[in-house]
Scaffold this motif. Structure first.
Motif, mmCIF file in Angstrom:
data_model
loop_
_atom_site.group_PDB
_atom_site.id
_atom_site.type_symbol
_atom_site.label_atom_id
_atom_site.label_comp_id
_atom_site.label_asym_id
_atom_site.label_seq_id
_atom_site.Cartn_x
_atom_site.Cartn_y
_atom_site.Cartn_z
ATOM 1 N N LYS A 1 29.094 20.004 -5.965
ATOM 2 C CA LYS A 1 28.406 20.589 -4.810
ATOM 3 C C LYS A 1 29.457 20.855 -3.734
ATOM 4 N N PHE A 2 29.441 22.053 -3.180
ATOM 5 C CA PHE A 2 30.438 22.448 -2.191
ATOM 6 C C PHE A 2 29.754 22.747 -0.859
ATOM 7 N N ASN A 3 30.551 22.998 0.170
ATOM 8 C CA ASN A 3 29.980 23.446 1.438
ATOM 9 C C ASN A 3 30.859 24.546 2.017
ATOM 10 N N LEU A 4 30.355 25.215 3.041
ATOM 11 C CA LEU A 4 31.053 26.375 3.598
ATOM 12 C C LEU A 4 32.430 26.018 4.133
ATOM 13 N N ASP A 5 32.541 24.857 4.787
ATOM 14 C CA ASP A 5 33.816 24.474 5.401
ATOM 15 C C ASP A 5 34.893 24.238 4.348
#
Length: 311
Positions: free
Chosen positions: A252-256
């Motif tokens: 799972k990744f995030n925008l930052d």
């Protein structure tokens, strides 16, 4: 050797092999993990993270450069294992037939809060272009062009479909197909000259984020707008390779985090190097990705990653 000793030795060997199998993370056929790279910087970044960690776990990742259509055909034909770049809902048409027949499986969302659509510089929006149909009101100022990326991309297809519909007021417009880098170069040059330009944009993206852009409204049910990115695998992959399947599903990744790695890639770093540096600087990031996961041969996943990253 007597018959009894030979039998006993055989039992010992069988027990050893059985124990080895029991503690192994996955079957030998799972050691090579084939991932698609469709040439987008965000997917290069996430695929880089997966590749670095898979290597640390004793797997052999192979990243193959493919277009979106060939990616899905390859998953169906068992020529590919993993694709981390299923942008939705814009790629609904790309994947729906494969999902319906069960040849491609979606095992989870790996990014939320993304965006996708036609963008203009904010000074163009201030000049009266805020919706899709506004583009046609200023056809000459845009040179009757909308800039996209590589041929076969879902975003290009959506734009072509929009141009074909009279209600969108885009008669006479053409889609200029290029590449992510080529499109961004054109956009940067146009913005530097305060010229009007419309092009395919998405979030996360460090370069686009620095451009002061506006997403156009009025996209209807085209697939443009708020987006998520999902992880696809070939049919039966998680059952066949449960350890690496668990790892891939955990990602799972995030925008930052994607933005940092994308910036490094756009400045010349290769994806694996950008991912390695980010992982070293964020030592706890891999912890949830390794939950319930072992190395390929059944060892401690966290210890193997720590050792590989020089921790």
């Amino acid at each position: 050797m007597s018959r009894i000793k030979s039998f006993a030795a055989g039992l010992g060997l069988a027990a050893f092999l059985s124990a080895g199998t029991a503690f192994a993370g996955d079957a030998e056929s799972c050691k090579k993990v084939r991932l698609s790279d469709v040439g987008w910087t965000d997917i290069q970044a996430t695929t880089g993270v997966a590749s670095v960690l898979l290597t640390a776990l004793g797997y052999e990742p192979e990243v193959i450069q493919l277009s979106v259509p060939v990616t899905y055909a390859s998953l169906k034909n068992n020529d590919l294992d993993v694709f981390l770049g299923n942008w939705m809902p814009s790629m609904t048409a790309d994947i729906k037939d494969y999902t319906a027949e069960g040849s491609v499986e979606t095992i989870g969302v790996n990014l939320e809060g993304a965006g996708y659509g036609i963008v203009v510089p904010s000074y163009v929006a201030a000049g009266g272009v805020n919706t899709l149909t506004d583009l046609g009101k200023f056809k000459d100022k845009f040179g009757a062009k909308i800039y996209g990326i590589e041929a076969g991309n879902d975003g290009n297809r959506i734009i072509l479909d929009m141009i074909s519909k009279p209600e969108n007021n885009l008669e006479g417009f053409e889609l200029v197909e290029s590449s992510e880098a080529g499109m961004l170069t054109q956009a940067e040059q146009s913005i530097k000259g305060n010229e009007w330009i419309a092009f395919l944009g998405w979030t996360p993206h460090p370069v686009m984020g620095a451009m002061n852009l506006t997403y156009l409204d009025g996209m209807g049910d085209s697939g443009f707008g708020a987006a998520t990115v999902s992880t696809n695998v070939r049919k039966g992959y998680v059952a066949e390779c449960p350890n690496v399947g668990k790892f891939i599903g955990n990602l799972k990744f995030n925008l930052d985090m994607e933005g940092v790695m994308m910036d490094a890639i756009l400045k010349g770093s290769d994806a694996n190097s950008a991912a390695t540096e980010w992982l070293k600087a964020n030592s706890d990031a891999a912890t949830p990705w390794l939950a319930g996961v072992t190395t390929f041969d059944g060892g401690d996943a966290a210890a193997a990653v720590q050792k590989a990253l020089g921790g």
